[in-house]
Design a protein around this motif. Structure first.
Motif, mmCIF file in Angstrom:
data_model
loop_
_atom_site.group_PDB
_atom_site.id
_atom_site.type_symbol
_atom_site.label_atom_id
_atom_site.label_comp_id
_atom_site.label_asym_id
_atom_site.label_seq_id
_atom_site.Cartn_x
_atom_site.Cartn_y
_atom_site.Cartn_z
ATOM 1 N N ILE A 9 0.840 -1.205 0.000
ATOM 2 C CA ILE A 9 0.000 0.000 0.000
ATOM 3 C C ILE A 9 0.874 1.253 0.000
ATOM 4 O O ILE A 9 0.687 2.176 -0.815
ATOM 5 C CB ILE A 9 -0.936 0.007 1.225
ATOM 6 C CG1 ILE A 9 -1.961 -1.123 1.127
ATOM 7 C CG2 ILE A 9 -1.654 1.353 1.340
ATOM 8 C CD1 ILE A 9 -2.790 -1.311 2.387
ATOM 9 N N ARG A 10 1.847 1.283 0.901
ATOM 10 C CA ARG A 10 2.713 2.467 1.001
ATOM 11 C C ARG A 10 3.509 2.693 -0.278
ATOM 12 O O ARG A 10 3.599 3.816 -0.778
ATOM 13 C CB ARG A 10 3.649 2.315 2.200
ATOM 14 C CG ARG A 10 2.931 2.310 3.546
ATOM 15 C CD ARG A 10 3.884 2.042 4.695
ATOM 16 N NE ARG A 10 4.926 3.075 4.786
ATOM 17 C CZ ARG A 10 5.906 3.057 5.694
ATOM 18 N NH1 ARG A 10 5.979 2.058 6.564
ATOM 19 N NH2 ARG A 10 6.796 4.019 5.741
ATOM 20 N N THR A 11 4.078 1.631 -0.820
ATOM 21 C CA THR A 11 4.888 1.759 -2.035
ATOM 22 C C THR A 11 4.057 2.256 -3.207
ATOM 23 O O THR A 11 4.498 3.109 -3.991
ATOM 24 C CB THR A 11 5.531 0.406 -2.387
ATOM 25 O OG1 THR A 11 6.346 -0.035 -1.293
ATOM 26 C CG2 THR A 11 6.382 0.520 -3.636
ATOM 27 N N ASN A 12 2.842 1.734 -3.329
ATOM 28 C CA ASN A 12 1.982 2.120 -4.442
ATOM 29 C C ASN A 12 1.604 3.603 -4.368
ATOM 30 O O ASN A 12 1.652 4.330 -5.362
ATOM 31 C CB ASN A 12 0.720 1.259 -4.442
ATOM 32 C CG ASN A 12 0.139 1.055 -5.826
ATOM 33 O OD1 ASN A 12 0.861 0.757 -6.770
ATOM 34 N ND2 ASN A 12 -1.164 1.230 -5.959
ATOM 35 N N VAL A 13 1.227 4.058 -3.180
ATOM 36 C CA VAL A 13 0.838 5.465 -3.016
ATOM 37 C C VAL A 13 2.039 6.380 -3.225
ATOM 38 O O VAL A 13 1.948 7.419 -3.891
ATOM 39 C CB VAL A 13 0.213 5.695 -1.635
ATOM 40 C CG1 VAL A 13 -0.096 7.186 -1.421
ATOM 41 C CG2 VAL A 13 -1.060 4.882 -1.472
ATOM 42 N N GLU A 14 3.184 5.989 -2.680
ATOM 43 C CA GLU A 14 4.385 6.826 -2.798
ATOM 44 C C GLU A 14 4.872 6.949 -4.243
ATOM 45 O O GLU A 14 5.551 7.919 -4.589
ATOM 46 C CB GLU A 14 5.505 6.255 -1.926
ATOM 47 C CG GLU A 14 5.262 6.431 -0.436
ATOM 48 C CD GLU A 14 6.212 5.615 0.425
ATOM 49 O OE1 GLU A 14 7.157 5.023 -0.159
ATOM 50 O OE2 GLU A 14 6.014 5.546 1.648
ATOM 51 N N SER A 15 4.509 5.997 -5.096
ATOM 52 C CA SER A 15 4.909 6.088 -6.492
ATOM 53 C C SER A 15 4.176 7.207 -7.225
ATOM 54 O O SER A 15 4.644 7.697 -8.255
ATOM 55 C CB SER A 15 4.649 4.755 -7.205
ATOM 56 O OG SER A 15 3.254 4.511 -7.341
#
Length: 310
Positions: A9-15
């Protein structure tokens, strides 16, 4: 398993929202704790993009509602509509009946309309003409608001602010991050390309796991010391409410889960005190546009003078 989902979740949003890792982390913590998020900053800094990126990442039902001065409570919760053919009334649900509600520029509408969200945010239900209707699970309000000194804004009352688990700011990105933003936007809006990495059922399961995170009595006492100090501080007209204390407790459990622990440590509490509590307290004599900064300073001084449990 939970750690993999949370990291995804965090990686996807941060992208899609560059250079805002801490803001994204706190938004995910609020989600897992069953809370709501208020994003406060100047226009054009990515508040709506962050809300949309999180919503698309979760793979849940998503509605966006633009708040304007002429918006009515029924535009949020829905209304009973008369059907001439059958002679009866049919309930048409409003945009609040969703998993993720983006309340864009929430402080541009009147307090009467703002209050339509109170029951939904506190009890995850809506009452209309004597009937109580549950909201889909999970339910998360991601609200954005412009600073108070901007034209056409209505300050959120204290009881509305108290419903938000965290109040976050994005701030200006550094030069290199902004250069990367240029590059990412050459082919369109990066948020549009995001795909879901989880589901509503998985989020609900993670929220249940949060409640199982252990909180030692010494940690609980530490939180209560902060709350009590805020109520007795000479520069505060209003200290932390019981709802605020419970919110800090649950947010600390969620932070521990995000950090792949099944127990809360004092540093979890210290990191959350400002984003969870600063918007809930009222400073004596402080102007609204400088209130949160002053509230953060007072909370920092409180924690600096308290013994940290070992």
């Amino acid at each position: 398993m939970s750690e993999n989902v949370i990291q995804a979740i965090r990686t996807n949003v941060e992208s899609a929202v560059l250079g805002k890792q801490e803001t994204v982390r706190l938004a995910v913590i609020a989600l897992l704790a069953g809370g709501h998020v208020l994003l406060e900053d100047a226009p054009g800094l990515g508040k709506t993009s962050l809300a949309r990126a999180l919503a698309k990442t979760l793979g849940c039902q998503f509605n966006r509602l633009q708040f304007t001065p002429d918006l009515l409570p029924s535009d949020i919760v829905g209304a009973n509509v008369y059907r001439p053919n059958s002679g009866d009334f049919e309930f048409r649900p409003g945009p609040v009946f969703t998993n993720i509600l983006l309340a864009d520029e929430i402080n541009r509408t009147t307090p009467r309309t703002q209050s339509a969200l109170l029951e939904a945010m506190s009890e995850e239900q809506v009452s209309i003409e004597g009937e109580t209707l549950p909201l889909p699970q999970p339910f998360l309000v991601l609200a954005t608001q412009n600073p108070f000194e901007f034209e056409g804004t209505y300050p959120l009352p204290e009881n509305q602010l108290d419903r938000f688990m965290v109040c976050l700011e994005l701030g200006y990105p550094d030069r290199e991050t902004e250069r990367e933003v240029f590059r990412r936007h050459r082919d369109g809006e990066p948020t549009d390309a995001l795909e879901a990495v989880t589901s509503a059922d998985q989020i609900t399961e993670l929220q249940k796991q949060v409640t199982q995170v252990r909180v030692d009595d010494s940690i609980s006492d530490y939180m209560l010391d902060v709350v009590e100090a805020s109520r007795n501080h000479p520069e505060l007209a209003l200290g932390v409410s019981t709802r605020g204390a419970l919110t800090l407790y649950r947010a600390a459990q969620a932070m521990a889960l995000v950090e792949e622990r099944d127990f809360v440590i004092p540093d979890d509490v210290k990191q959350l005190i400002t984003p969870v509590l600063a918007h809930r307290i009222v400073c004596r004599g402080a102007l609204r546009d400088g209130h949160r900064r002053r509230a953060s300073q007072i909370l920092t001084s409180i924690t600096d003078n308290l013994a940290v449990p070992k």
